[in-house]
Motif scaffolding. Structure first.
Motif, PDB file in Angstrom:
ATOM      1  N   GLY A 153      18.545 -29.421 -45.109  1.00 58.44           N
ATOM      2  CA  GLY A 153      18.429 -30.289 -46.024  1.00 58.44           C
ATOM      3  C   GLY A 153      17.988 -30.839 -46.350  1.00 58.44           C
ATOM      4  N   LEU A 154      16.806 -31.491 -46.777  1.00 60.32           N
ATOM      5  CA  LEU A 154      16.581 -33.265 -46.537  1.00 60.32           C
ATOM      6  C   LEU A 154      16.523 -34.068 -47.642  1.00 60.32           C
ATOM      7  N   ARG A 155      17.551 -35.104 -48.156  1.00 58.70           N
ATOM      8  CA  ARG A 155      17.977 -35.699 -48.966  1.00 58.70           C
ATOM      9  C   ARG A 155      17.135 -36.617 -49.375  1.00 58.70           C
ATOM     10  N   LEU A 156      15.576 -36.220 -50.028  1.00 62.20           N
ATOM     11  CA  LEU A 156      15.351 -37.035 -50.660  1.00 62.20           C
ATOM     12  C   LEU A 156      14.814 -38.834 -51.152  1.00 62.20           C
ATOM     13  N   SER A 157      14.608 -39.390 -50.846  1.00 63.70           N
ATOM     14  CA  SER A 157      14.751 -40.371 -51.648  1.00 63.70           C
ATOM     15  C   SER A 157      13.388 -40.559 -52.988  1.00 63.70           C
ATOM     16  N   ASN A 158      13.415 -41.425 -53.065  1.00 59.26           N
ATOM     17  CA  ASN A 158      12.341 -41.643 -54.560  1.00 59.26           C
ATOM     18  C   ASN A 158      10.826 -41.771 -54.030  1.00 59.26           C
ATOM     19  N   ILE A 159       9.987 -41.095 -54.118  1.00 56.56           N
ATOM     20  CA  ILE A 159       8.766 -40.349 -53.522  1.00 56.56           C
ATOM     21  C   ILE A 159       7.517 -40.967 -54.089  1.00 56.56           C
ATOM     22  N   PHE A 160       7.086 -41.556 -53.571  1.00 53.72           N
ATOM     23  CA  PHE A 160       5.933 -42.879 -53.537  1.00 53.72           C
ATOM     24  C   PHE A 160       4.507 -42.392 -52.571  1.00 53.72           C
ATOM     25  N   GLN A 161       3.611 -42.434 -53.652  1.00 49.48           N
ATOM     26  CA  GLN A 161       1.921 -42.040 -53.015  1.00 49.48           C
ATOM     27  C   GLN A 161       1.619 -43.542 -52.987  1.00 49.48           C
ATOM     28  N   PRO A 162       0.122 -43.944 -51.751  1.00 52.08           N
ATOM     29  CA  PRO A 162      -0.376 -44.703 -51.651  1.00 52.08           C
ATOM     30  C   PRO A 162      -0.582 -45.584 -53.284  1.00 52.08           C
ATOM     31  N   GLU A 163      -0.798 -45.104 -54.204  1.00 57.03           N
ATOM     32  CA  GLU A 163      -1.852 -45.282 -55.332  1.00 57.03           C
ATOM     33  C   GLU A 163      -0.335 -45.650 -56.205  1.00 57.03           C
ATOM     34  N   ASP A 164       0.657 -44.963 -55.562  1.00 59.52           N
ATOM     35  CA  ASP A 164       2.079 -46.012 -56.660  1.00 59.52           C
ATOM     36  C   ASP A 164       2.468 -47.372 -56.287  1.00 59.52           C
ATOM     37  N   TYR A 165       2.154 -47.453 -55.160  1.00 61.39           N
ATOM     38  CA  TYR A 165       2.600 -49.444 -54.745  1.00 61.39           C
ATOM     39  C   TYR A 165       1.660 -49.854 -55.147  1.00 61.39           C
ATOM     40  N   ARG A 166       1.169 -50.497 -56.146  1.00 59.18           N
ATOM     41  CA  ARG A 166       0.486 -51.339 -56.954  1.00 59.18           C
ATOM     42  C   ARG A 166       1.609 -52.126 -58.058  1.00 59.18           C
ATOM     43  N   HIS A 167       2.169 -51.074 -57.731  1.00 60.41           N
ATOM     44  CA  HIS A 167       3.295 -50.727 -58.738  1.00 60.41           C
ATOM     45  C   HIS A 167       4.475 -51.525 -58.645  1.00 60.41           C
ATOM     46  N   VAL A 168       4.723 -52.158 -56.882  1.00 56.04           N
ATOM     47  CA  VAL A 168       5.499 -52.379 -56.897  1.00 56.04           C
ATOM     48  C   VAL A 168       6.713 -54.163 -56.821  1.00 56.04           C
ATOM     49  N   PRO A 169       5.793 -54.340 -56.934  1.00 56.22           N
ATOM     50  CA  PRO A 169       5.922 -55.868 -57.502  1.00 56.22           C
ATOM     51  C   PRO A 169       6.416 -56.443 -58.931  1.00 56.22           C
ATOM     52  N   ASP A 170       5.652 -55.459 -59.599  1.00 57.21           N
ATOM     53  CA  ASP A 170       6.934 -55.147 -61.009  1.00 57.21           C
ATOM     54  C   ASP A 170       7.812 -54.900 -61.601  1.00 57.21           C
ATOM     55  N   PHE A 171       9.262 -54.622 -59.689  1.00 54.00           N
ATOM     56  CA  PHE A 171      10.495 -54.827 -59.589  1.00 54.00           C
ATOM     57  C   PHE A 171      10.840 -56.337 -59.062  1.00 54.00           C
ATOM     58  N   TRP A 172      10.205 -57.676 -58.668  1.00 54.99           N
ATOM     59  CA  TRP A 172      10.587 -58.040 -57.743  1.00 54.99           C
ATOM     60  C   TRP A 172      11.490 -59.128 -58.846  1.00 54.99           C
ATOM     61  N   ILE A 205      16.445 -39.099 -45.951  1.00 52.22           N
ATOM     62  CA  ILE A 205      14.960 -39.018 -45.721  1.00 52.22           C
ATOM     63  C   ILE A 205      14.818 -40.821 -46.920  1.00 52.22           C
ATOM     64  N   ALA A 206      14.668 -41.219 -45.969  1.00 52.81           N
ATOM     65  CA  ALA A 206      14.023 -42.772 -46.797  1.00 52.81           C
ATOM     66  C   ALA A 206      13.112 -43.395 -46.241  1.00 52.81           C
ATOM     67  N   ALA A 207      12.417 -44.156 -46.569  1.00 54.08           N
ATOM     68  CA  ALA A 207      11.657 -45.414 -46.066  1.00 54.08           C
ATOM     69  C   ALA A 207      12.736 -46.111 -45.095  1.00 54.08           C
ATOM     70  N   ALA A 208      11.671 -46.998 -44.256  1.00 51.39           N
ATOM     71  CA  ALA A 208      12.855 -47.737 -43.186  1.00 51.39           C
ATOM     72  C   ALA A 208      13.276 -48.950 -44.139  1.00 51.39           C
ATOM     73  N   ASP A 209      12.685 -49.490 -45.136  1.00 46.39           N
ATOM     74  CA  ASP A 209      13.475 -51.314 -46.117  1.00 46.39           C
ATOM     75  C   ASP A 209      13.370 -50.021 -47.434  1.00 46.39           C
ATOM     76  N   THR A 210      13.266 -51.820 -48.197  1.00 45.62           N
ATOM     77  CA  THR A 210      14.324 -50.883 -49.701  1.00 45.62           C
ATOM     78  C   THR A 210      12.323 -51.472 -50.053  1.00 45.62           C
ATOM     79  N   ILE A 211      12.500 -51.295 -51.804  1.00 41.17           N
ATOM     80  CA  ILE A 211      11.320 -51.836 -52.872  1.00 41.17           C
ATOM     81  C   ILE A 211      10.869 -52.805 -52.786  1.00 41.17           C
ATOM     82  N   MET A 212      12.053 -53.910 -52.763  1.00 42.16           N
ATOM     83  CA  MET A 212      11.699 -55.325 -53.385  1.00 42.16           C
ATOM     84  C   MET A 212      11.453 -56.367 -51.472  1.00 42.16           C
TER      85      MET A 212
END
Length: 283
Positions: free
Chosen positions: A166-185, A224-231
């Motif tokens: 069982g893979l405990r998936l984190s919040n999934i992002f596709q490449p086109e979703d990354y344009r919103h990342v700076p909005d979180f900072w 299962i997550a990325a190696a870094d945070t979204i921040m």
């Protein structure tokens, strides 16, 4: 050629998994409750329409496959009423797991969730980075459906001898979703609900493939997550600002993930290959 049944193939994770398996030479039997039966579209393979709350249909979509990647579920809290969410997901998961057992599949790899670990963190986590031991802490019926599925997988694995992952998936992002990342900072609290975690859909796909290919035993559950945070700030600074009283189990390095992926690295060789920094200018 190895045949893999992929349920929930029309979803965000499903499409990435199907593409990755096809690219690596697998024969894929894709199914979903949505989509047009037999229409390849941009999926790359035909799609079987199936409602997996029906055990007979679960048998049909898994028949002839060697293994299954099971993604079909109501995918998040708030998509349906709480009772409908847990009842539907429990029925789907149980039917797929029992069908795999009945058909004697070689392996079941399926989508659990980071929410089993206590997300969203309205209450602070017990420690950070959180790992597989920060479980079970369901706060919604969606999360509870995944906890129930993990327990069901454990018992069916024992009864059938089939390895489950069982893979405990984190919040999934596709490449086109990354344009919103700076909005979180500007406000660290916006994404504190999952300790600023995320995972690229392409890394989700490689995690499922690796879990299929690497020999395992029993029923395993992995974050299962990325190696870094979204921040764009160090992880230690984020914890000090938002969760100052949460103990850290070790010194944090840079922007490293606070959803520990060491167990996935050790068991299936998972290594994230994608980051928002590859897509966002100035990241």
């Amino acid at each position: 050629m190895t045949t893999v049944a992929v349920t929930g193939a029309s979803g965000k994770a499903g499409r990435a998994v199907v593409a990755d398996l096809l690219a690596h030479g697998y024969d894929v039997r894709a199914s979903d409750v949505t989509g047009t039966p037999g229409d390849e579209g941009d999926l790359g393979t035909s799609l079987i329409h199936a409602d997996l709350t029906d055990y007979g249909q679960a048998i049909e979509v898994l028949a002839g496959a060697h293994s299954v990647v099971h993604l079909a579920n109501i995918p998040a809290p708030g998509r349906a009423t709480p009772p409908a969410t847990i009842n539907t997901n429990n029925a789907i998961n149980t039917n797929v797991f029992l069908a795999a057992s009945r058909l004697g599949l070689r392996k079941v790899v399926w989508a659990s969730s980071e929410t089993t670990l206590g997300l969203p963190f309205a209450e602070p986590p017990r420690y950070a980075p959180i790992d597989e031991a920060h479980y079970p802490l369901p706060t919604t019926t969606y999360a509870l459906s995944k906890v129930v599925a993990e327990e069901t997988a454990r018992h069916i694995s024992v009864l059938s001898g089939i390895p489950f992952v069982g893979l405990r998936l984190s919040n999934i992002f596709q490449p086109e979703d990354y344009r919103h990342v700076p909005d979180f900072w500007d406000d660290a609290r916006l994404r504190a609900w999952n300790l600023w975690g995320y995972v690229d859909a392409r890394d989700v796909a490689q995690a499922f493939r690796r879990a299929l290919e690497v020999p395992t035993s029993g029923s395993q559950s992995l974050i299962i997550a990325a190696a870094d945070t979204i921040m764009d700030r160090p992880s230690a600074d984020l914890m000090a600002e938002v969760f100052p009283d949460v103990p850290l189990t070790r010194e944090l390095v840079g922007r490293e993930t606070l959803l520990a992926i060491g167990a996935a690295r050790d068991l299936i060789g998972y290594e994230p290959e994608h980051s928002w920094t590859d897509e966002v200018t100035g990241g």
